[in-house]
Design an enzyme around this catalytic site. Structure first.
Site, short mmCIF file in Angstrom:
data_model
loop_
_atom_site.label_atom_id
_atom_site.label_comp_id
_atom_site.label_asym_id
_atom_site.label_seq_id
_atom_site.Cartn_x
_atom_site.Cartn_y
_atom_site.Cartn_z
N ASP A 51 0.48 -10.87 9.53
CA ASP A 51 0.24 -12.30 8.34
C ASP A 51 1.81 -11.72 8.66
O ASP A 51 2.61 -12.97 9.12
CB ASP A 51 0.14 -12.01 7.45
CG ASP A 51 -1.09 -12.79 7.40
OD1 ASP A 51 -1.68 -13.91 7.79
OD2 ASP A 51 -2.03 -12.16 6.37
N TYR A 81 -11.15 -0.52 0.75
CA TYR A 81 -10.87 -0.98 2.11
C TYR A 81 -10.01 -0.57 2.83
O TYR A 81 -9.79 0.75 3.64
CB TYR A 81 -11.32 -2.12 2.59
CG TYR A 81 -10.00 -2.86 3.02
CD1 TYR A 81 -9.98 -2.70 4.44
CD2 TYR A 81 -9.33 -3.36 2.07
CE1 TYR A 81 -8.15 -3.87 5.02
CE2 TYR A 81 -8.45 -4.14 2.86
CZ TYR A 81 -7.80 -4.48 3.74
OH TYR A 81 -6.64 -5.05 4.43
N ARG A 82 -8.48 -0.20 1.97
CA ARG A 82 -7.74 0.66 2.33
C ARG A 82 -6.71 0.92 0.33
O ARG A 82 -7.04 -0.36 0.28
CB ARG A 82 -6.13 0.06 3.47
CG ARG A 82 -6.26 -1.46 2.83
CD ARG A 82 -4.86 -1.86 4.04
NE ARG A 82 -3.88 -1.28 4.02
CZ ARG A 82 -3.42 -1.86 5.18
NH1 ARG A 82 -4.13 -3.32 5.59
NH2 ARG A 82 -2.55 -2.09 5.69
N HIS A 140 5.22 -5.99 -4.63
CA HIS A 140 3.64 -5.92 -5.24
C HIS A 140 3.23 -5.00 -4.66
O HIS A 140 3.32 -4.00 -3.80
CB HIS A 140 2.97 -7.70 -4.23
CG HIS A 140 3.18 -6.96 -3.03
ND1 HIS A 140 1.92 -6.99 -2.31
CD2 HIS A 140 3.98 -7.55 -2.28
CE1 HIS A 140 2.35 -6.54 -0.84
NE2 HIS A 140 3.40 -7.38 -0.33
N TYR A 157 0.70 -0.78 -0.09
CA TYR A 157 -0.13 0.20 0.05
C TYR A 157 0.95 1.19 0.12
O TYR A 157 0.13 1.89 0.22
CB TYR A 157 -1.25 0.00 1.30
CG TYR A 157 -2.10 -1.21 0.99
CD1 TYR A 157 -3.13 -1.06 0.69
CD2 TYR A 157 -1.39 -2.33 1.69
CE1 TYR A 157 -3.83 -2.40 0.31
CE2 TYR A 157 -2.11 -3.34 1.87
CZ TYR A 157 -3.67 -3.52 0.68
OH TYR A 157 -4.77 -4.82 0.47
#
Length: 454
Positions: free
Chosen positions: A90, A412-413, A330, A31
């Protein structure tokens, strides 16, 4: 290193009109990481504000500073001999506060609807200090226990916003259960996706499953265990026969769900029998699991099973190396959809088509926010050394933001690179929510110094 230092830094930034970009641990992978939105910003790091200030076993909470990692919190619980566990993420190097503020997902029962946080201390953009909820009363004993206060509840205003810098936060902890039973569901048939989602919703709505499952396709699971080059060196998306090979050799199935049960053994046994019967009524689906008592948890070898009982590790960060090894990366796009078969299948269809058109492997997972909704997380992996592939990953993510928005699915973000684009999709009444947010921002931060652009 202290709240007082943060207040002084904010006052100086206002005096000199210098933008600040606060980060907890800087590990917001997928993100945008720690990168500021505006060039010339000064990063305010909380690496040195990393104290677990309190752990209360009687009431089951911790009070933490913004530099505390999931590993730090776990070690503090263990060092104190507390009969408690924390719901964690995670990859354990991230921050408890920063992940919570970004609506990040954890997995244990208290994590449903991101419900673990309670009570924040916040430095406002002018350097003033407030405490949310019951913390607004001097010496109030329920600040980390009761999420609201008297009057409007301000806590959520400081999540995914640039209205203040959180310097303390309460985080609820769960008593260690008598039995922990990590579970695995495998489906060898893509046609079972819809029925599985419907069954999952039913079992979450009635409380049989009271934590956050992770339902993923073959490739997202394989990326945590291997690299793409172990299976295929060709260009474009992996062929179906290679995905089938991965599914069989790693015993993943075409879709896999990790989830768990917690509690007294008799209740765990009852719930397991019920959910196993329900899921295995779907052709091609199998469910398995093994119960563990407290003394066995530290000996669990599977990192997924460690995470679901609050033992942090870094093993699953391997996902980022699917393309490019150590230099893999990613970018994630995660719209929220209703937890129904219809919405799941339609979303899966258009996203898979777009990712394949971009020449990338489709890696996707669902982590229900609650029993009624789920983010549909697309992990767009790339080799950071490959400029053209990296560009394609970011471009398709931006295209998906717009297409999903037209279908009524919002993020959602949001990744920093398309944060504005994601916000553009929330256009009800000519962007009335944006006007509302900007009105608050202008009142709190007239000089625009705190995390501009977030």
């Amino acid at each position: 290193t202290s709240t007082e230092e943060v207040q002084e830094i904010v006052r100086l930034a206002n005096e000199h009109r210098i933008p600040l970009w606060p980060i907890g641990r800087g590990k917001n992978n997928g993100y945008g990481g720690p990168a500021p939105q505006v060039n010339g910003s000064i990063i305010v790091s909380f690496e040195n504000m990393n104290r677990v200030l309190e752990i209360n076993e009687e009431l089951g909470y911790a009070m933490v500073e913004p530099g505390v990692s999931w590993i730090d919190l776990y070690e503090a619980i263990e060092a104190g001999g507390h009969d408690l566990v924390a719901s964690i993420v995670d990859v354990g190097w991230g921050g408890v506060v920063s992940n919570t503020l970004d609506h990040g997902l954890t997995y244990m029962p208290y994590s449903i609807d991101q419900a673990s946080h309670c009570g924040m201390e916040v430095v406002l953009p002018d350097g003033d200090l407030i405490r949310t909820g019951m913390g607004a009363m001097e010496g109030n004993k329920t600040w980390p226990l009761y999420k609201r206060g008297l009057g409007p509840t301000s806590t959520e205003l400081f999540m995914q916003s640039n209205y203040g810098i959180v310097t303390k936060m309460g985080y609820w902890l769960m008593p260690k259960p008598e039995v922990y039973m990590p579970l695995w569901l495998r489906s060898w048939d893509d046609d079972a996706i819809g029925p599985i989602v419907n069954a999952l919703r039913e079992l979450m709505l009635d409380g049989t499953i009271d934590m956050r499952p992770q339902f993923s396709n073959t490739l997202i699971m394989a990326s945590m265990m291997s690299s793409r080059s172990d299976w295929w060196d060709g260009e474009g998306p992996l062929p179906e026969h290679i995905i089938d090979k991965i599914a069989k050799e790693l015993n993943l199935g075409r879709w896999m769900m990790r989830f768990a049960l917690y509690g007294d053994e008799a209740i765990v046994d009852y719930r397991y029998a019920k959910l196993k019967k329900r899921f295995e009524s779907i052709p091609g689906v199998e469910v398995s699991g093994e119960k563990h008592e407290k003394s066995e948890w530290k000996n669990l070898q599977n990192p997924h099973e460690q995470i679901q009982i609050g033992i942090p590790n870094l093993a699953l960060n391997k996902m980022a190396s699917w393309y490019g090894g150590e230099e893999g990366g990613h970018v994630d796009f995660a719209p929220v959809i209703p937890l129904t078969a219809t919405d799941t299948l339609s979303t899966l269809s258009f996203m898979k088509e777009m990712v394949h058109e971009a020449g990338l492997d489709h890696m996707v997972g669902m982590l229900p926010i609650n029993a009624r909704s789920t983010p549909f997380i697309n992990v767009l992996a790339f080799d950071t050394k490959d400029e053209e592939q990296t560009r394609r990953a970011y471009e398709v993510a931006k295209k998906m933001v717009v297409i999903a928005g037209k279908k009524g699915y919002g993020e959602y973000r949001a990744h920093l690179s398309f944060m504005d684009l994601a916000a553009d999709q929330f256009g009800f009444n000519h962007h009335s929510q944006r006007r509302f947010n900007e009105t608050i921002k202008d009142a709190l931060d007239p000089n625009g110094i705190l995390a501009p652009g977030k």
